[in-house]
Design an enzyme around this catalytic site. Sequence first.
Site, PDB file in Angstrom:
ATOM      1  N   ARG A  17      59.423  35.701  -6.129  1.00 19.81           N
ATOM      2  CA  ARG A  17      59.496  36.293  -4.827  1.00 19.81           C
ATOM      3  C   ARG A  17      60.394  35.218  -3.754  1.00 19.81           C
ATOM      4  O   ARG A  17      60.462  34.202  -3.921  1.00 19.81           O
ATOM      5  CB  ARG A  17      58.409  36.729  -4.025  1.00 19.81           C
ATOM      6  CG  ARG A  17      57.072  35.558  -3.895  1.00 19.81           C
ATOM      7  CD  ARG A  17      55.824  36.069  -3.628  1.00 19.81           C
ATOM      8  NE  ARG A  17      54.965  35.056  -3.287  1.00 19.81           N
ATOM      9  CZ  ARG A  17      53.830  35.298  -2.593  1.00 19.81           C
ATOM     10  NH1 ARG A  17      53.274  36.114  -2.169  1.00 19.81           N
ATOM     11  NH2 ARG A  17      53.156  34.117  -2.121  1.00 19.81           N
TER      12      ARG A  17
ATOM     13  N   ARG B   5      53.107  29.534   7.245  1.00 19.64           N
ATOM     14  CA  ARG B   5      52.204  30.266   7.553  1.00 19.64           C
ATOM     15  C   ARG B   5      51.674  29.608   8.925  1.00 19.64           C
ATOM     16  O   ARG B   5      51.616  28.493   8.972  1.00 19.64           O
ATOM     17  CB  ARG B   5      50.988  30.786   6.669  1.00 19.64           C
ATOM     18  CG  ARG B   5      51.622  31.084   5.264  1.00 19.64           C
ATOM     19  CD  ARG B   5      51.062  30.491   4.110  1.00 19.64           C
ATOM     20  NE  ARG B   5      51.858  30.759   2.941  1.00 19.64           N
ATOM     21  CZ  ARG B   5      51.675  31.814   2.282  1.00 19.64           C
ATOM     22  NH1 ARG B   5      50.577  32.626   2.492  1.00 19.64           N
ATOM     23  NH2 ARG B   5      52.386  31.995   1.152  1.00 19.64           N
TER      24      ARG B   5
ATOM     25  N   ASP C 128      46.230  32.576   7.116  1.00 23.68           N
ATOM     26  CA  ASP C 128      46.872  32.121   5.996  1.00 23.68           C
ATOM     27  C   ASP C 128      47.897  33.149   5.480  1.00 23.68           C
ATOM     28  O   ASP C 128      48.944  32.927   4.870  1.00 23.68           O
ATOM     29  CB  ASP C 128      46.093  31.827   4.889  1.00 23.68           C
ATOM     30  CG  ASP C 128      45.250  32.768   4.416  1.00 23.68           C
ATOM     31  OD1 ASP C 128      44.299  32.999   5.405  1.00 23.68           O
ATOM     32  OD2 ASP C 128      45.100  32.928   3.363  1.00 23.68           O
ATOM     33  N   ASN C 129      47.900  34.482   5.687  1.00 22.40           N
ATOM     34  CA  ASN C 129      48.879  35.401   5.264  1.00 22.40           C
ATOM     35  C   ASN C 129      49.909  36.012   6.358  1.00 22.40           C
ATOM     36  O   ASN C 129      50.382  36.708   6.228  1.00 22.40           O
ATOM     37  CB  ASN C 129      47.849  36.735   4.861  1.00 22.40           C
ATOM     38  CG  ASN C 129      47.442  36.222   3.560  1.00 22.40           C
ATOM     39  OD1 ASN C 129      47.754  35.281   2.917  1.00 22.40           O
ATOM     40  ND2 ASN C 129      46.404  37.016   3.188  1.00 22.40           N
TER      41      ASN C 129
ATOM     42  N   LYS D 104      54.729  33.697  -8.335  1.00 28.39           N
ATOM     43  CA  LYS D 104      53.437  34.150  -8.062  1.00 28.39           C
ATOM     44  C   LYS D 104      52.617  34.389  -9.183  1.00 28.39           C
ATOM     45  O   LYS D 104      53.168  35.535  -9.987  1.00 28.39           O
ATOM     46  CB  LYS D 104      53.477  35.212  -7.114  1.00 28.39           C
ATOM     47  CG  LYS D 104      51.901  35.539  -6.526  1.00 28.39           C
ATOM     48  CD  LYS D 104      51.671  36.663  -5.349  1.00 28.39           C
ATOM     49  CE  LYS D 104      50.227  36.843  -4.967  1.00 28.39           C
ATOM     50  NZ  LYS D 104      50.246  37.724  -4.012  1.00 28.39           N
TER      51      LYS D 104
ATOM     52  N   ARG E 145      48.047  29.835  -6.457  1.00 35.44           N
ATOM     53  CA  ARG E 145      48.610  30.441  -7.938  1.00 35.44           C
ATOM     54  C   ARG E 145      50.108  30.970  -7.569  1.00 35.44           C
ATOM     55  O   ARG E 145      50.630  31.680  -8.256  1.00 35.44           O
ATOM     56  CB  ARG E 145      47.946  31.942  -8.371  1.00 35.44           C
ATOM     57  CG  ARG E 145      47.849  32.714  -6.946  1.00 35.44           C
ATOM     58  CD  ARG E 145      47.360  33.922  -7.423  1.00 35.44           C
ATOM     59  NE  ARG E 145      46.779  34.850  -6.540  1.00 35.44           N
ATOM     60  CZ  ARG E 145      46.585  36.132  -6.517  1.00 35.44           C
ATOM     61  NH1 ARG E 145      46.534  36.716  -7.660  1.00 35.44           N
ATOM     62  NH2 ARG E 145      46.095  36.835  -5.301  1.00 35.44           N
TER      63      ARG E 145
ATOM     64  N   GLY F 137      44.777  30.854 -11.336  1.00 38.09           N
ATOM     65  CA  GLY F 137      46.073  30.642 -11.210  1.00 38.09           C
ATOM     66  C   GLY F 137      46.930  31.809 -11.461  1.00 38.09           C
ATOM     67  O   GLY F 137      48.025  31.687 -11.299  1.00 38.09           O
TER      68      GLY F 137
HETATM   69  P1  AMP Z   1      45.309  35.669  -0.966  1.00 35.75           P
HETATM   70  O1  AMP Z   1      44.243  36.594  -0.623  1.00 35.75           O
HETATM   71  O2  AMP Z   1      45.873  36.296  -2.113  1.00 35.75           O
HETATM   72  O3  AMP Z   1      46.205  35.683   0.086  1.00 35.75           O
HETATM   73  O4  AMP Z   1      44.643  34.255  -1.593  1.00 35.75           O
HETATM   74  C1  AMP Z   1      43.974  33.512  -0.677  1.00 35.75           C
HETATM   75  C2  AMP Z   1      43.716  32.218  -1.212  1.00 35.75           C
HETATM   76  O5  AMP Z   1      43.374  32.406  -2.559  1.00 35.75           O
HETATM   77  C3  AMP Z   1      45.213  31.279  -1.327  1.00 35.75           C
HETATM   78  O6  AMP Z   1      44.879  30.146  -1.273  1.00 35.75           O
HETATM   79  C4  AMP Z   1      45.594  31.870  -2.727  1.00 35.75           C
HETATM   80  O7  AMP Z   1      46.342  31.018  -3.340  1.00 35.75           O
HETATM   81  C5  AMP Z   1      44.274  31.582  -3.334  1.00 35.75           C
HETATM   82  N1  AMP Z   1      44.065  32.553  -4.438  1.00 35.75           N
HETATM   83  C6  AMP Z   1      43.799  33.836  -4.796  1.00 35.75           C
HETATM   84  N2  AMP Z   1      43.950  34.327  -6.064  1.00 35.75           N
HETATM   85  C7  AMP Z   1      43.790  33.214  -6.908  1.00 35.75           C
HETATM   86  C8  AMP Z   1      43.889  32.634  -8.109  1.00 35.75           C
HETATM   87  N3  AMP Z   1      43.741  34.078  -8.986  1.00 35.75           N
HETATM   88  N4  AMP Z   1      44.066  31.657  -8.664  1.00 35.75           N
HETATM   89  C9  AMP Z   1      44.116  30.718  -7.757  1.00 35.75           C
HETATM   90  N5  AMP Z   1      44.039  30.702  -6.354  1.00 35.75           N
HETATM   91  C10 AMP Z   1      44.092  32.011  -5.863  1.00 35.75           C
HETATM   92 MG    MG Z   2      47.645  34.501   0.966  1.00 42.16          MG
END
Ligand code: AMP
Ligand code: MG
Length: 579
Positions: free
Chosen positions: A255, A262, A332-333, A185, A165, A198
């Site tokens: 951002r 990562r 990934d973070n 984002k 997203r 997304g």
């Molecule tokens: P996050 O926990 O925000 O770091 O996200 C973990 C993964 O989930 C990453 O690949 C993000 O891009 C994906 N992600 C989180 N929220 C969404 C969303 N609403 N739509 C699509 N992908 C998402």
């Molecule tokens: Mg993330």
Amino acid sequence: MWGPLVPWTVAWAAWAAAAGRAVPEAAGASRACGRAPLCLNESSLQQGCCERERGAASFSAWGLSSESLLDPFPIDPIQENYVRNVRNCIFSVAYPTPFKSRVLLVAVSKEVLEDILDLDISVKEKVDFLQFVSGEKVTPGSVPLAHRYGGHQFGIWAGQLGDGRAHLIGVYTNRHGERWELQLKGSGKTPYSRNGDGRAVLRSSVREFLCSEAMHYLGIPTSRAASLVVSDDDVWRDQFYNGNIKKERGAIVLRLAKSWFRIGSLEILARSGELDLQRRLLDFVIQEHFPSIAVNDSNRYLEFYSTVVLQTANLIALWMSVGFAHGVCNTDNFSLLSITIDYGPFGFMDSYDPNFVPNTSDDERRYKIGNQANVGLFNLNKLLQALKPLLDPRQKQLASQILEEYGKHYYIRFTELFKTKLGLLGENEDDNYLIAFLLKLMEDTKADFTMTFRQLSESTEDQLKELHIPEEFWALQDLAKHKLFSEWVTRYLLRLNRNKGDSDTKRRRRMATVNPRYVLRNWIAESAIRKANLNDFSEVHLLQQVLQHPFQRQQAAEKAGYSQRPPAWAKDLKVSCSS
Ligand code: AMP
Ligand code: MG
């Protein structure tokens, strides 16, 4: 410069021709949108328009470039925007999906606009700018990209994740020669969206917008935030995963980071055996972001690893020094540049508690504050596993030894930071004991983390000597209830006496520059979010001001109670992964 069909086609055509591919049709995101008018209030458009146009004239000539990301890497050959498993590339071309409804630019960071992006603050009045930050138009010369990465989530390999997203809308090199990557984002689906929509909702966007800037002003390496846009588009979320799905509003944060790569960026390539690509990515990261490492040095990956280990230890120690729990420390973070990224269910701890878990979805308490250093080790081990295919046997062994040193680096940095927080100068073998003793008292008494240190910074030695804690020092009063408080104070005062060339005034002044009076506590963020949900962004704006000077007492912040005991309702606050 902003045509109805954005001139990204020029850059794209050049790249596509080089790659021998057909130029795709312009994606919806790049078209002038025939939907509801963007919301600049009408009076602002009528009066003073010319003035503002003059003030922000530079925006029409301003732009981003994607070349530095398109040139070194193969791009996903598929250009349609649908969810899929992607291979043999670092990025997919993906255009933001504009909102369908009214869009409001509700906050900007003046410093980011002016100091990083070389834009005049008056740019926020321009329609073009609103279209840019809401993902409706891309700047000439840039091709929006979604990054392919994987990651270990909550300890388990999760496979392909990627920018689901977020859109990397281009790179900006500013007047200081700094290279910044800009991301939207919440800007719509990409090939990496999996089951997601997304989008990002207003509450989590307010939190990321405010916290990333707040962390910067606390002196902690972090991504930055330039703007916050909110729409009237419906975004449905089950905030607490209890079946209570509610309609929220979509928002977008613009951002910035020097790099968004990562640990998971490398992991996915190692896992799928794309070692040539992994080497290219690593060489790119080293060349761009690790200037002290020679790109042709045969030990460059080892040196890179050693730097990441050190800097990750530093970052986590810094988080601990302000009571910050990231909340979702998945690989990934975790940034390869060791900056704080991907703000989600983070939290600043109120009462000191090593078991503090900001994310109510974290049932195992894996990412509790007291476990962050361990999780750093876990993540760095995953980075090591990803690098191993590129290392020879001797280098592998050295890399393992480097990792073994992580705990020591962390401990040294943690001690340094907490010594500074306590105003201690020089070395003393009991310093660690003094720190641990204080933290134990704080844990036992549930004393407030931020204000205990701040109020120690504001207490005179005489007050401490007499155990005279004024009423306004509410955190210290809590701490003083401990039966060992006076013993700790005696030790502390003895230790302060050993500071060479110090005075009580100097000590207090020094401590007040490292112990913040204001941090973005959950209740404070929540208060701003509740108003924002009613279209009142005044507290968001107030917090922007306050958190820019976290070490300075500010009247407006005092009036808002930001240095007071958290209100009773703060105890029931929950933050989840839903965003
Ligand atoms: P996050 O926990 O925000 O770091 O996200 C973990 C993964 O989930 C990453 O690949 C993000 O891009 C994906 N992600 C989180 N929220 C969404 C969303 N609403 N739509 C699509 N992908 C998402
Ligand atoms: Mg993330």
